[in-house]
Structure formats: structure tokens, C-alpha cells
Write an enzyme that holds these catalytic residues in place. Sequence first.
Site, PDB file in Angstrom:
ATOM      1  N   TYR A  65      99.986  72.757  11.236  1.00  0.00           N
ATOM      2  CA  TYR A  65     100.688  71.467  11.318  1.00  0.00           C
ATOM      3  C   TYR A  65     101.404  71.351  12.668  1.00  0.00           C
ATOM      4  O   TYR A  65     101.304  70.332  13.342  1.00  0.00           O
ATOM      5  CB  TYR A  65     101.682  71.346  10.160  1.00  0.00           C
ATOM      6  CG  TYR A  65     102.416  70.022  10.126  1.00  0.00           C
ATOM      7  CD1 TYR A  65     101.890  68.935   9.443  1.00  0.00           C
ATOM      8  CD2 TYR A  65     103.636  69.854  10.788  1.00  0.00           C
ATOM      9  CE1 TYR A  65     102.548  67.712   9.409  1.00  0.00           C
ATOM     10  CE2 TYR A  65     104.297  68.636  10.761  1.00  0.00           C
ATOM     11  CZ  TYR A  65     103.752  67.581  10.072  1.00  0.00           C
ATOM     12  OH  TYR A  65     104.408  66.362  10.048  1.00  0.00           O
ATOM     13  N   HIS A 117     100.523  68.715  15.901  1.00  0.00           N
ATOM     14  CA  HIS A 117     101.533  67.808  16.449  1.00  0.00           C
ATOM     15  C   HIS A 117     101.855  68.132  17.913  1.00  0.00           C
ATOM     16  O   HIS A 117     102.211  67.235  18.679  1.00  0.00           O
ATOM     17  CB  HIS A 117     102.792  67.813  15.588  1.00  0.00           C
ATOM     18  CG  HIS A 117     102.653  66.949  14.382  1.00  0.00           C
ATOM     19  ND1 HIS A 117     101.955  67.358  13.268  1.00  0.00           N
ATOM     20  CD2 HIS A 117     103.094  65.699  14.120  1.00  0.00           C
ATOM     21  CE1 HIS A 117     101.966  66.384  12.372  1.00  0.00           C
ATOM     22  NE2 HIS A 117     102.652  65.364  12.864  1.00  0.00           N
ATOM     23  N   TYR A 128     111.245  59.976  17.415  1.00  0.00           N
ATOM     24  CA  TYR A 128     110.684  60.384  16.132  1.00  0.00           C
ATOM     25  C   TYR A 128     110.732  61.909  16.068  1.00  0.00           C
ATOM     26  O   TYR A 128     110.156  62.587  16.905  1.00  0.00           O
ATOM     27  CB  TYR A 128     109.250  59.870  16.064  1.00  0.00           C
ATOM     28  CG  TYR A 128     108.515  59.999  14.755  1.00  0.00           C
ATOM     29  CD1 TYR A 128     109.009  60.701  13.677  1.00  0.00           C
ATOM     30  CD2 TYR A 128     107.275  59.403  14.618  1.00  0.00           C
ATOM     31  CE1 TYR A 128     108.300  60.795  12.487  1.00  0.00           C
ATOM     32  CE2 TYR A 128     106.554  59.487  13.435  1.00  0.00           C
ATOM     33  CZ  TYR A 128     107.073  60.192  12.379  1.00  0.00           C
ATOM     34  OH  TYR A 128     106.364  60.281  11.211  1.00  0.00           O
ATOM     35  N   TRP A 141      94.104  59.846  12.021  1.00  0.00           N
ATOM     36  CA  TRP A 141      95.127  60.894  12.048  1.00  0.00           C
ATOM     37  C   TRP A 141      95.401  61.382  10.618  1.00  0.00           C
ATOM     38  O   TRP A 141      95.460  62.576  10.362  1.00  0.00           O
ATOM     39  CB  TRP A 141      96.399  60.375  12.704  1.00  0.00           C
ATOM     40  CG  TRP A 141      97.509  61.387  12.706  1.00  0.00           C
ATOM     41  CD1 TRP A 141      98.609  61.414  11.896  1.00  0.00           C
ATOM     42  CD2 TRP A 141      97.622  62.525  13.558  1.00  0.00           C
ATOM     43  NE1 TRP A 141      99.395  62.503  12.193  1.00  0.00           N
ATOM     44  CE2 TRP A 141      98.809  63.203  13.211  1.00  0.00           C
ATOM     45  CE3 TRP A 141      96.830  63.049  14.589  1.00  0.00           C
ATOM     46  CZ2 TRP A 141      99.236  64.371  13.849  1.00  0.00           C
ATOM     47  CZ3 TRP A 141      97.256  64.214  15.225  1.00  0.00           C
ATOM     48  CH2 TRP A 141      98.439  64.862  14.858  1.00  0.00           C
ATOM     49  N   TRP A 142      95.562  60.459   9.695  1.00  0.00           N
ATOM     50  CA  TRP A 142      95.807  60.856   8.307  1.00  0.00           C
ATOM     51  C   TRP A 142      94.651  61.692   7.773  1.00  0.00           C
ATOM     52  O   TRP A 142      94.871  62.702   7.108  1.00  0.00           O
ATOM     53  CB  TRP A 142      96.020  59.635   7.421  1.00  0.00           C
ATOM     54  CG  TRP A 142      97.319  58.932   7.647  1.00  0.00           C
ATOM     55  CD1 TRP A 142      98.425  59.403   8.305  1.00  0.00           C
ATOM     56  CD2 TRP A 142      97.646  57.615   7.216  1.00  0.00           C
ATOM     57  NE1 TRP A 142      99.422  58.456   8.297  1.00  0.00           N
ATOM     58  CE2 TRP A 142      98.972  57.353   7.631  1.00  0.00           C
ATOM     59  CE3 TRP A 142      96.958  56.635   6.519  1.00  0.00           C
ATOM     60  CZ2 TRP A 142      99.615  56.144   7.364  1.00  0.00           C
ATOM     61  CZ3 TRP A 142      97.597  55.441   6.250  1.00  0.00           C
ATOM     62  CH2 TRP A 142      98.913  55.202   6.672  1.00  0.00           C
TER      63      TRP A 142
END
Length: 104
Positions: free
Chosen positions: A18, A22, A41, A76-77
Site C-alpha cells: 500500500y 502511494h 491529503y 486506481w480503485w
Amino acid sequence: MINHAFRMKLKPGTVDEYRRRHDTLWPELADALRGAGIYDYSIFLDEETLHLFAVLKLRPDDSSASLPAQPVMQRWWDSMADLMETEPGNRPREWPLTPMFHFE
């Protein structure tokens, strides 16, 4: 400026991947987020529970509600679905967080 905070959840054994994904965020996704009025963010991890806590700021004229329909967001999802709990369509499950305290 509007603050938006929510929780997501990783699957066991996916923390490093993960983070890696990112760290190499797609430029076209970053452009879509900025274009929708999202800035500043951050995502935080509770290593004990694998809960992710996301906090982002939205510009007053944001169009973030349009992001789910954008192909880059859907890609992306799809690319993250093996790492996270998701809804149908691979959107990450999100639990809203209620503001309790703010200090400036």
C-alpha cells in the site's frame, strides 16, 4: 476550506505494498485530485488494526463528487482492490469520521 476525514481498512499483509503504490502515485491521478479541489491529503495507518485514517482539505468550489466517475479514479480503485476492503466496483469502503476537536 472544508476538511473531510474518513477511515478505510487494509487487508492483512498489505501495508508495505500500500505504501509503495502511494509513493508512486500516478501523475494523472494527482492531477484529477487537484482538479477536483482536493489538496493537503494525508493518510495515516493504525498498525494494530490496519485502519487507515484519511484527512483531506477541499476548496470551497470542489468537484470531488465527480471523481468516482473518472476513469483514472476507477483504474486506481481497481489497482488497489487487492489491498483493501472494498465496495462493489472496487471503491474502498469508507467510514466517515466525526470532527471532535480542532486546534489552530
